[in-house]
Design a protein around this motif. Sequence first.
Motif, PDB file in Angstrom:
ATOM      1  N   UNK A 118       0.827  -1.208   0.000  1.00  0.00           N
ATOM      2  CA  UNK A 118       0.000   0.000   0.000  1.00  0.00           C
ATOM      3  C   UNK A 118       0.860   1.257   0.000  1.00  0.00           C
ATOM      4  N   UNK A 119       1.975   1.202   0.701  1.00  0.00           N
ATOM      5  CA  UNK A 119       2.829   2.374   0.846  1.00  0.00           C
ATOM      6  C   UNK A 119       3.657   2.665  -0.402  1.00  0.00           C
ATOM      7  N   UNK A 120       4.254   1.625  -0.985  1.00  0.00           N
ATOM      8  CA  UNK A 120       5.227   1.869  -2.058  1.00  0.00           C
ATOM      9  C   UNK A 120       5.110   0.896  -3.232  1.00  0.00           C
ATOM     10  N   UNK A 121       4.209  -0.064  -3.163  1.00  0.00           N
ATOM     11  CA  UNK A 121       4.108  -1.061  -4.219  1.00  0.00           C
ATOM     12  C   UNK A 121       5.152  -2.153  -4.040  1.00  0.00           C
ATOM     13  N   UNK A 122       4.842  -3.348  -4.545  1.00  0.00           N
ATOM     14  CA  UNK A 122       5.748  -4.471  -4.388  1.00  0.00           C
ATOM     15  C   UNK A 122       6.240  -4.975  -5.743  1.00  0.00           C
ATOM     16  N   UNK A 123       7.486  -5.449  -5.733  1.00  0.00           N
ATOM     17  CA  UNK A 123       8.034  -6.105  -6.922  1.00  0.00           C
ATOM     18  C   UNK A 123       8.050  -7.613  -6.753  1.00  0.00           C
ATOM     19  N   UNK A 124       7.993  -8.095  -5.522  1.00  0.00           N
ATOM     20  CA  UNK A 124       8.041  -9.532  -5.321  1.00  0.00           C
ATOM     21  C   UNK A 124       7.799  -9.920  -3.880  1.00  0.00           C
ATOM     22  N   UNK A 125       7.512 -11.204  -3.693  1.00  0.00           N
ATOM     23  CA  UNK A 125       7.319 -11.767  -2.364  1.00  0.00           C
ATOM     24  C   UNK A 125       7.757 -13.220  -2.390  1.00  0.00           C
ATOM     25  N   UNK A 126       8.176 -13.716  -1.242  1.00  0.00           N
ATOM     26  CA  UNK A 126       8.689 -15.081  -1.151  1.00  0.00           C
ATOM     27  C   UNK A 126       8.321 -15.628   0.220  1.00  0.00           C
ATOM     28  N   UNK A 127       7.755 -16.834   0.253  1.00  0.00           N
ATOM     29  CA  UNK A 127       7.353 -17.451   1.507  1.00  0.00           C
ATOM     30  C   UNK A 127       8.094 -18.771   1.693  1.00  0.00           C
ATOM     31  N   UNK A 128       8.753 -18.909   2.841  1.00  0.00           N
ATOM     32  CA  UNK A 128       9.476 -20.130   3.169  1.00  0.00           C
ATOM     33  C   UNK A 128       9.875 -20.076   4.642  1.00  0.00           C
ATOM     34  N   UNK A 129      10.119 -21.232   5.241  1.00  0.00           N
ATOM     35  CA  UNK A 129      10.564 -21.312   6.636  1.00  0.00           C
ATOM     36  C   UNK A 129       9.571 -20.629   7.585  1.00  0.00           C
ATOM     37  N   UNK A 130       8.269 -20.690   7.279  1.00  0.00           N
ATOM     38  CA  UNK A 130       7.229 -20.060   8.101  1.00  0.00           C
ATOM     39  C   UNK A 130       7.417 -18.547   8.183  1.00  0.00           C
ATOM     40  N   UNK A 131       8.059 -17.974   7.181  1.00  0.00           N
ATOM     41  CA  UNK A 131       8.292 -16.529   7.107  1.00  0.00           C
ATOM     42  C   UNK A 131       7.912 -16.028   5.722  1.00  0.00           C
ATOM     43  N   UNK A 132       7.831 -14.715   5.637  1.00  0.00           N
ATOM     44  CA  UNK A 132       7.515 -14.081   4.356  1.00  0.00           C
ATOM     45  C   UNK A 132       8.480 -12.917   4.144  1.00  0.00           C
ATOM     46  N   UNK A 133       9.138 -12.902   2.983  1.00  0.00           N
ATOM     47  CA  UNK A 133       9.961 -11.762   2.567  1.00  0.00           C
ATOM     48  C   UNK A 133       9.228 -11.040   1.446  1.00  0.00           C
ATOM     49  N   UNK A 134       9.284  -9.709   1.450  1.00  0.00           N
ATOM     50  CA  UNK A 134       8.592  -8.931   0.416  1.00  0.00           C
ATOM     51  C   UNK A 134       9.379  -7.653   0.186  1.00  0.00           C
ATOM     52  N   UNK A 135       9.366  -7.162  -1.064  1.00  0.00           N
ATOM     53  CA  UNK A 135      10.227  -6.038  -1.407  1.00  0.00           C
ATOM     54  C   UNK A 135       9.583  -5.130  -2.440  1.00  0.00           C
TER      55      UNK A 135
END
Length: 339
Positions: A118-135
Amino acid sequence: MLPFAQGQLAWPDGPVLFLRARDGAALRQFPLSRLLCEQSFRPDAEELQRAGLETIAEASPADSATRYPLVLVLPPRQREEARALLARAVRLASPGGVVVASMTNNEGARSGEADLKQLAGLAGTLTKFHCRAFWTRPLDEGIDNGLLEKWSALDAPRRIEGERFLSRPGVFAWNRIDPASALLVEHLPADIAGHGADLGAGYGYLSTELLARCPKITALDLYEAEARALELAKANLSESTSTAIREFLWHDVTRGLPKRYDFIVSNPPFHTQSRADRPDIGQRFIGVAAEALKTGGRLWLVANRHLPYEQTLNESFGEVRVAGERDGFKVIAAVKARR
């Protein structure tokens, strides 16, 4: 760090800022000579320093000229604090820079991803190890500047409890007087005297009440592992009319105390920052208090009734009694005996 390890993102040649940084083996895959770690929680900061990483309690403010091509961030669980941190990460990123965030799934990862989108838009996301990375995409256009301004102010210090105390989101019991601490205050005798310490002082509620109720206190040291809370305590105790000398120490109590005291008060933590139960932390606070108290020195402690502190108390003190109980909390008074 997985998006970098998998090649979805490139590690920059320029400086990298890591907000709420924690050490980990995954960091070792990348050049760290230009990595700056911001960590206001003393145990995590000390771990980063022991690993040889440049670490500070707070990076340059968002209105400074310093900018970073990559800003890594581990947002906290508290939503307002997390949104303010994401906004600061975006402000500290250079034009064309990228913000990368990661959260565990059970601490609000999906909400954090939605917020950064919502703030800046996303280029990608990745879910693994019960975590989520997003950028984000490279930051230039697409930032919601109105939202950026609004969220930047979400964790600003503000007055609570009828203007009595200054607090901010993210610190313990930030928007109220903690009921356990209030119960402890009710049972503090007015004859507490000498040089004392508040272990895990938070924004300074216990210490403020101590100085107001106990005129024989000559000096009081506040120990707090969270630098954000300690700054609030300094502000709150600056309004006290007590003549007692005050010292504010950014310190991990579990590593021991550098001084000896006539009395100690504490509402010790019993969980980690991720809310996992850790009664051993409170037990260590009790052991450290016993080590730091002079013979005949008194400990005043409040805890959840179910926590297993009695054995540690009985092993460490000559006299232990329950001074009061209410709403699932217990106040314990203990006296250090001669060996």
